[in-house]
Scaffold this motif. Structure first.
Motif, mmCIF file in Angstrom:
data_model
loop_
_atom_site.group_PDB
_atom_site.id
_atom_site.type_symbol
_atom_site.label_atom_id
_atom_site.label_comp_id
_atom_site.label_asym_id
_atom_site.label_seq_id
_atom_site.Cartn_x
_atom_site.Cartn_y
_atom_site.Cartn_z
ATOM 1 N N LEU A 49 -1.304 7.968 -5.727
ATOM 2 C CA LEU A 49 -1.865 9.054 -4.924
ATOM 3 C C LEU A 49 -0.875 10.110 -4.459
ATOM 4 O O LEU A 49 -1.175 11.302 -4.468
ATOM 5 N N GLU A 50 0.279 9.671 -4.000
ATOM 6 C CA GLU A 50 1.136 10.564 -3.233
ATOM 7 C C GLU A 50 2.128 11.308 -4.122
ATOM 8 O O GLU A 50 2.810 10.702 -4.930
ATOM 9 N N VAL A 91 0.838 -1.210 0.000
ATOM 10 C CA VAL A 91 0.000 0.000 0.000
ATOM 11 C C VAL A 91 0.871 1.257 0.000
ATOM 12 O O VAL A 91 0.516 2.275 -0.608
ATOM 13 N N HIS A 92 2.029 1.172 0.641
ATOM 14 C CA HIS A 92 2.968 2.300 0.551
ATOM 15 C C HIS A 92 3.354 2.523 -0.919
ATOM 16 O O HIS A 92 3.399 3.658 -1.408
ATOM 17 N N TYR A 96 -2.157 16.330 0.374
ATOM 18 C CA TYR A 96 -1.282 15.184 0.131
ATOM 19 C C TYR A 96 -2.139 13.938 0.318
ATOM 20 O O TYR A 96 -2.660 13.677 1.408
ATOM 21 N N ALA A 97 -2.308 13.187 -0.751
ATOM 22 C CA ALA A 97 -3.270 12.074 -0.706
ATOM 23 C C ALA A 97 -2.617 10.814 -0.159
ATOM 24 O O ALA A 97 -1.806 10.195 -0.819
ATOM 25 N N MET A 98 -2.991 10.477 1.063
ATOM 26 C CA MET A 98 -2.546 9.221 1.665
ATOM 27 C C MET A 98 -3.489 8.102 1.221
ATOM 28 O O MET A 98 -4.692 8.323 1.101
ATOM 29 N N PRO A 99 -2.945 6.913 1.018
ATOM 30 C CA PRO A 99 -3.854 5.803 0.715
ATOM 31 C C PRO A 99 -4.772 5.513 1.884
ATOM 32 O O PRO A 99 -4.329 5.486 3.032
ATOM 33 N N ARG A 100 -6.052 5.358 1.582
ATOM 34 C CA ARG A 100 -7.017 4.992 2.624
ATOM 35 C C ARG A 100 -7.601 3.631 2.287
ATOM 36 O O ARG A 100 -7.355 3.085 1.225
ATOM 37 N N ALA A 101 -8.382 3.134 3.213
ATOM 38 C CA ALA A 101 -8.865 1.754 3.085
ATOM 39 C C ALA A 101 -9.600 1.521 1.774
ATOM 40 O O ALA A 101 -9.526 0.440 1.195
ATOM 41 N N ASP A 102 -10.306 2.562 1.282
ATOM 42 C CA ASP A 102 -11.101 2.335 0.079
ATOM 43 C C ASP A 102 -10.299 2.552 -1.210
ATOM 44 O O ASP A 102 -10.851 2.455 -2.301
ATOM 45 N N ASN A 103 -9.007 2.839 -1.095
ATOM 46 C CA ASN A 103 -8.169 2.957 -2.285
ATOM 47 C C ASN A 103 -7.577 1.622 -2.729
ATOM 48 O O ASN A 103 -6.978 1.541 -3.798
ATOM 49 N N VAL A 104 -7.662 0.638 -1.870
ATOM 50 C CA VAL A 104 -6.949 -0.607 -2.149
ATOM 51 C C VAL A 104 -7.846 -1.812 -1.887
ATOM 52 O O VAL A 104 -8.809 -1.720 -1.126
#
Lengths: 783, 264, 156
Positions: free
Chosen positions: A692-693, A684-685, A711-719
């Protein structure tokens, strides 16, 4: 077989305290009389400081002191240092500008530290900070990596003409040129490796506490390596002698590299607590973190691959410009050099590689190691280039990889870029990953997606990394100022329970469990009787900390070696107690027994005996407590293939990851549950970087992405959830047979994601992060 | 955060008196935008007047082809209100997608529209549905309420008491989220009435607006295809690191088409 | 300064704080309940989630004085008599945490998700509902599993 030993997915020992709010992070530590520090930071990317007047701030309510760079200089504190030399192509060391902890006459990036206000409360410190008067002489700024070294650019540091830190060529240039001249086909690729802000969820913090009676400073700090902090702060920053400085890294809420480094705030807080003779606490807020944490990545590169008719790689040439920011952070210079160029062979038998790296200064936050550090940059470049090669030569991406893999029987394999891989089976991981991903069924799925108006793509990434950092001899030769061994102490108490002191540091990796499993396996002590202790220079003898996926591969071996010493010592004690010859004592699953008899005593009894030596003969030393240091023979080389499958909505450019399969070789797994968690997090990183980042500065060096609003951090619904499997090999260079796993996902994922997008859209390349708008534009161009 | 005086009031009258007395007073409803702004010291009101004790502002009432929602009703309550779900399901859906669950538990409709963030969701619904904003002084037509970026028709001592939404069973809200903040890069609230179509567009420009060209096209032909030839003014669109003006203009059309599909 | 009083984890507490004191500061600094964390300044990360009168709230975006007379539950208030709450246990059983920093907020949000959505949660729902909680360590995979399992066991 012991219970809960190697290979068992034991639930984590550390979880109860984290789950009940009893974790003890730096900001959770409070000491009597504590004051609060607030740093005044530059709002300009590049400016002279013509005047500072702190008088009004000093008189503000609750203020104890206001300090500037002059105060530090008067006390001979600092400057901050960079610990690794990279020799430039002129034979001179890299250019290292002065890096004062508080600015001396000039600021070089937005967030650069100018002064510190210390007050009874944080709110009072902030109120007072607004009263500090500063006159700036604003200078033109340069934030752009690609053009920082161009003629006519604003110069940032006098010592670094052309804003260049070093030019570092590596490899046989003329042999590579020759290979390119005669090659059947040359594939090229220009790409950007986007700048990341590391963003562990716990912001950095430091709490300095000076005891005037003992003249000792205790510094609680968000660190991945307490002893390294102590060494650097003592030896190079003159904070206090090593024996009068205690560094405590209590629970640390994620590191990912960003908490390796010694930062200005930590030094200032450590110094100021003595100066004001009160404890001083500083905790970063998130905006400060965006401004002043060391950032990661930030390369622009041009890569070329020469191939024969069958798509066999003949030679590779890479030209890279790496942004190091405004100053050199603690290990910054080695990231785009040794940790990058030495990984450019990847999994392939490319015989010739030539790389040139230009490291540049810009008016941006310092750039240093971030999860993977150099290896994600190398892997992204190579694995993207391989896909371009496949397209150019007309091969399936899986097939071109198969044709170029280092053969299984070629290990140990000496690459043309220094590293000698000790083990690997790259085809095995690839085939297993393709099967896990149902690679063969992809075209059907793509067809079905098309009927829904979506573009489906699949992408591969076959990575290898070098971690388990690192053989001291190797890094010493390269210019590191430290050795990279690890140390451990395994101490039995008289009642038979065990305290394990490790110089590594756990900030999410679960060492308290994994290391305890090692002890259980080796000494037969039940897991619940083992406590792993780390993160305090007053408790743990020595250590180099945790980064570069080294804790198990290096620190774990140190523990195993201490256990071996205990077994040897235990045999002596058992021989004495059981009235047998030492050579007749056998040790198995926690029991010392006399061979061929039923006489035995367990290790707890031996421990008790060792502390109650009423009748010990001369030469038998009491106590059951052993130390060991371990310096690895080689790096560790985890590898694997990741397969990412995505769908693009061509109307909006949104990318959805619909399936992600990872097959990794981490050697032997101690705790598969924990390893799998590391893989998930790493992926996810990497997905964050790919989709996103992206840290952005504008042309004037203003930081645009300074909070989670931008700054777009990955969230649960991105993956999605992930399919993870393993294709292990046994690394002969590691005594435990283990390889590192903490960075692999972040290394493997970015090219897999981007290769899937280029596959979906039928385009040559798209830069990261592949934001909806960028993907939409790319989709437009394909018509 | 700068310090301030805090007062929790029990009625609209108390609230108005308090703000009139304050040097630089601010009402706080849910505080979900105001508090972060104050934490960054971007606002420093002398007085905070907390409205959470004003019970009369927390009602949802359905009456006369209308749903009136009190200013202090939280996003969560709107999203789960039987009246809203029955009479304007698109509005319930919109409310259920603002921020995140914890934000929806505190954030209120009155606070949201009084702030008029150009990327907020509710303003699109006010415009799209042709709602009326009721204050302690007057009724303001939704079309006249939003006057510019973070600006509204509200006077300094004017307090939103409720918003009256006409019932609309055929309506849809489509949002394209900012991947970082999850605010709307573009949000389109489309309402199909018996005789015409209304489109409220948020996120795209400095202030929420009616998508007149989109409405014209859909009034002639209520189908996604009708949107294709519509030309939107790229110059008026916002542009930032997340979306250029051109992309935003494109997204307005895509979101409108998707709203039409949802209404068909 | 202003006096505040509320119930925290079932105990009445009082304090005198500056008006600008956030609920999270009151919990951490005055009550020394340091399980509730601060991970950002913009109400995005969710490390500070607590329950106020039974629903999830970002305690960094609420003034302490606004919590007057409410019932607050923090991560420290979940485990009863030394037994982990079913959601805490599910996080442990499914390796739903690594560094532990986001964990208290995750667990508090997770319980709120179950309270609103019931005990049978699909993956999509859980992922959507976690919009306000950021984790850098786990990649969410095991958090999602934990919440699904925790939801089931909360149902008994």
């Amino acid at each position: 077989m012991v219970d809960n030993g190697i290979g068992a997915s034991v639930l984590r020992k550390e979880d109860n305290r984290f789950l009940t709010g009893k974790g003890n992070y730096t900001d959770d530590v409070n000491v009597l009389g504590q004051t609060h520090a607030y740093f005044i930071r530059s709002p300009h990317a590049h400016a002279t400081i013509d005047r500072i007047d702190v008088s009004a701030a000093s008189a503000s309510e609750g203020v104890i002191a206001v300090f500037t760079g002059d105060d530090l200089e008067k006390d001979g504190i600092g400057p901050l240092i960079c610990g690794v030399n990279v020799t430039s192509d002129d034979g001179e060391p890299h250019r290292a500008p002065l890096h004062p902890a508080l600015a001396q006459g000039k600021v070089n990036y937005v967030g650069d530290h100018i002064a510190v206000v210390i007050a009874e409360t944080l709110a009072q410190a902030k109120d007072a900070a607004e009263k500090v008067e500063i006159d700036y002489g604003v200078l033109p700024a340069i934030a752009d990596t690609a053009t920082a070294a161009d003629n006519g650019q604003q110069q940032i540091h006098d010592v670094a003409p052309g804003n260049t830190c070093y030019n570092w060529p590596f490899g046989d240039k003329s042999a590579v040129e020759e290979a390119f001249e005669t090659a059947h086909k040359i594939s090229t690729l220009e790409l950007v490796n986007n700048r990341m802000v590391t963003n562990p969820m716990e912001p950095r913090a430091a709490l300095g506490d000076y005891n005037s009676g003992t003249e000792e400073i205790t510094l609680h700090v968000t660190t991945q390596n307490p002893h390294v902090h102590r060494l650097v702060l003592s030896a190079f920053n003159q904070l206090a002698p090593e024996h009068k400085l205690r560094v405590v890294g209590p629970d640390v809420g994620g590191g990912f590299g960003v908490k390796i480094f010694v930062y200005a705030e930590e030094l200032v807080v450590g110094w100021a607590c003595r100066k004001v003779n009160r404890p001083v606490k500083w905790t970063s807020d998130r905006t400060e973190a965006f401004m002043s944490d060391a950032h990661g990545r930030d390369h622009v590169a041009f890569a070329e691959m020469a191939m024969d008719e069958r798509g066999k790689f003949l030679a590779m040439r890479v030209n890279t410009t790496a942004n190091l920011g405004a100053y050199l952070s603690t290990f910054s210079t080695m990231v785009p050099s040794y940790l990058y160029a030495f990984l450019l062979a990847g999994q392939y038998s490319t015989p010739l590689i030539y790389s040139e790296v230009k490291a540049v200064f810009t008016n941006t936050a310092p750039v240093d190691a971030a999860r993977g550090a150099g290896r994600p940059e190398a892997t992204y470049l190579l694995e993207r280039l391989v896909d371009v090669c496949a397209e150019d030569i007309g091969l399936d991406p899986a097939e071109i990889r198969r044709r170029n893999f280092i053969p299984v029987d070629a290990f140990p394999y000496q690459t043309p870029v220094v590293q000698c891989y000790d083990s690997g089976d790259y085809p095995a991981a690839l085939e297993k990953a393709l099967s896990l991903a149902d690679y063969d069924g992809f075209s059907e799925r793509a067809k079905e997606a098309k009927s829904r108006g979506k573009r489906r793509g699949i992408g591969l990434s076959s990575y290898v990394e070098a971690c388990g950092i690192a053989p001291s001899a190797a890094v010493g030769q390269l210019g590191a100022g430290v050795g990279l061994w690890e140390s451990a102490q395994v101490r039995f108490n008289p009642t038979g329970n065990v305290q394990v002191f490790t110089g590594t540091h756990s900030h999410g990796q679960g060492h308290e469990t994994t290391f305890a499993q090692l002890i259980t396996e080796q000494l037969g002590v039940p897991l619940e009787n083992i406590e792993v202790i780390h993160g305090d220079t007053a408790k743990t003898q020595f250590g180099m900390g945790t980064y570069g996926s080294r804790s198990l591969a290096v620190g774990g071996v140190a523990i195993a070696k201490a256990c071996e010493k205990l077994i040897a010592k235990g045999k002596k004690i058992a021989a004495h107690a059981l009235e047998a010859a030492e050579g007749d004592i056998e040790f198995e699953e926690g029991n010392f027994s006399v061979a061929g008899t039923d006489k035995s005593m367990n290790i707890a009894e031996v421990a008790f005996n060792a502390y109650v030596p009423h009748s010990y003969p001369e030469g038998l030393e009491p106590g059951f407590d052993e130390n060991a240091f371990f310096d690895p023979l080689n790096f560790s080389f985890p590898a694997g293939t990741h397969v990412c499958e995505i769908e693009v909505d061509p109307e909006t450019g949104e990318v959805e990851i619909v399936k992600y399969s990872a097959v990794d070789d981490f050697g032997k797994l101690i705790n598969p549950m924990i390893v799998e968690g590391q893989v998930h997090g790493g992926i996810v990183h990497g997905v964050g970087q790919a989709l996103l980042e992206g840290c952005q500065y504008d042309a004037d060096g203003q930081l645009i992405t300074a909070s989670y609003m931008d700054y777009a951090m990955p969230r649960a619904d991105n993956v999605p959830s992930f399919d993870v499997d393993y294709a292990p090999t046994n690394p002969p260079d590691n005594p435990l047979g283990v390889k590192g796993c903490g960075e692999a996902g972040a290394i493997g994922a970015p090219p897999a994601v981007i290769n899937a997008i280029t596959n979906a859209l039928g385009i040559k390349h798209i830069d990261m992060p592949a934001t909806p708008e960028n993907v939409w534009r790319a989709a437009q161009s394909m018509g | 955060m700068y310090n301030f005086s805090f007062e929790k009031v029990k009625s609209v009258e108390e609230a108005v008196t308090a703000i009139q007395k304050a040097e630089d007073g601010k009402f706080v409803a849910g505080g979900q935008t105001m508090l972060p702004t104050m934490k960054h010291r971007l606002a420093g009101p002398s007085n905070i007047i907390d409205l959470s004790g004003v019970e009369s502002l927390t009602e949802i009432k359905a009456h006369n082809e209308c749903v009136t929602i009190g200013a202090m009703v939280t996003h969560r309550s709107v999203a789960s209100s039987p009246e809203v779900l029955r009479d304007i399901p698109a509005l319930a859906k919109l409310a259920g997608n603002i921020g995140d669950p914890a934000v929806r538990n505190r954030g209120t409709i009155g606070g949201s529209i009084a702030n008029n963030d150009p990327a907020a969701d509710y303003p699109a619904a006010i415009i799209g549905l042709g709602a009326t904003v009721n204050t302690n002084k007057r009724e303001i037509s939704g079309d006249d309420f939003f006057t510019g970026m973070f600006e509204t028709a509200l006077e300094e001592d004017e307090l939103i008491t409720s918003i009256s939404f006409p019932v609309a069973n055929v309506a849809a809200y489509m949002k394209f989220e900012n991947p970082a903040s999850r605010y709307a890069i573009v949000g389109v609230f489309l309402v199909k009435l018996s005789d015409n179509v209304r489109v409220g567009v948020t996120g795209a420009t400095a202030c929420v607006h009616r998508g007149r060209r989109l409405e014209d096209a859909l009034n002639k032909n209520f189908s996604p295809a009708a949107i294709d030839p519509v030309e939107l003014s790229v110059e008026e669109m916002n542009s930032d690191i997340h979306a250029s003006a051109e992309y935003r203009a494109h997204l307005v059309k895509v979101m409108t088409k998707r709203a039409v599909e949802a209404c068909n | 300064m202003v006096n505040v009083s509320m119930s925290v984890n079932g105990k009445s507490v009082t304090g005198e704080v500056e008006e600008r004191t956030l609920l999270v500061q009151f919990l951490r600094e005055n009550l020394r309940l340091t399980g509730t964390h601060i991970g950002c300044d913009t109400s995005q990360c969710g490390a500070c989630v607590v329950h106020v009168d039974g629903v999830s709230v970002k305690s960094c975006t609420m003034l302490a004085v606004q919590a007057n007379s409410t019932e607050v539950t923090t991560i420290e208030g979940l485990a009863a008599n030394g037994d982990l709450h079913p959601m805490q246990q599910a996080f442990k059983d499914n390796h739903g945490l690594q560094c532990g920093f986001c964990t208290p907020g995750m667990v508090m949000s997770a319980i709120d998700i179950v309270n609103r959505n019931g005990n049978d949660l699909d993956e999509t729902t859980v992922r959507k509902e976690l919009e306000g909680n950021i984790c850098r360590c786990t990649g969410y995979h095991n958090i999602v599993k934990s919440i699904q399992a925790g939801a089931k066991s909360m149902g008994g």
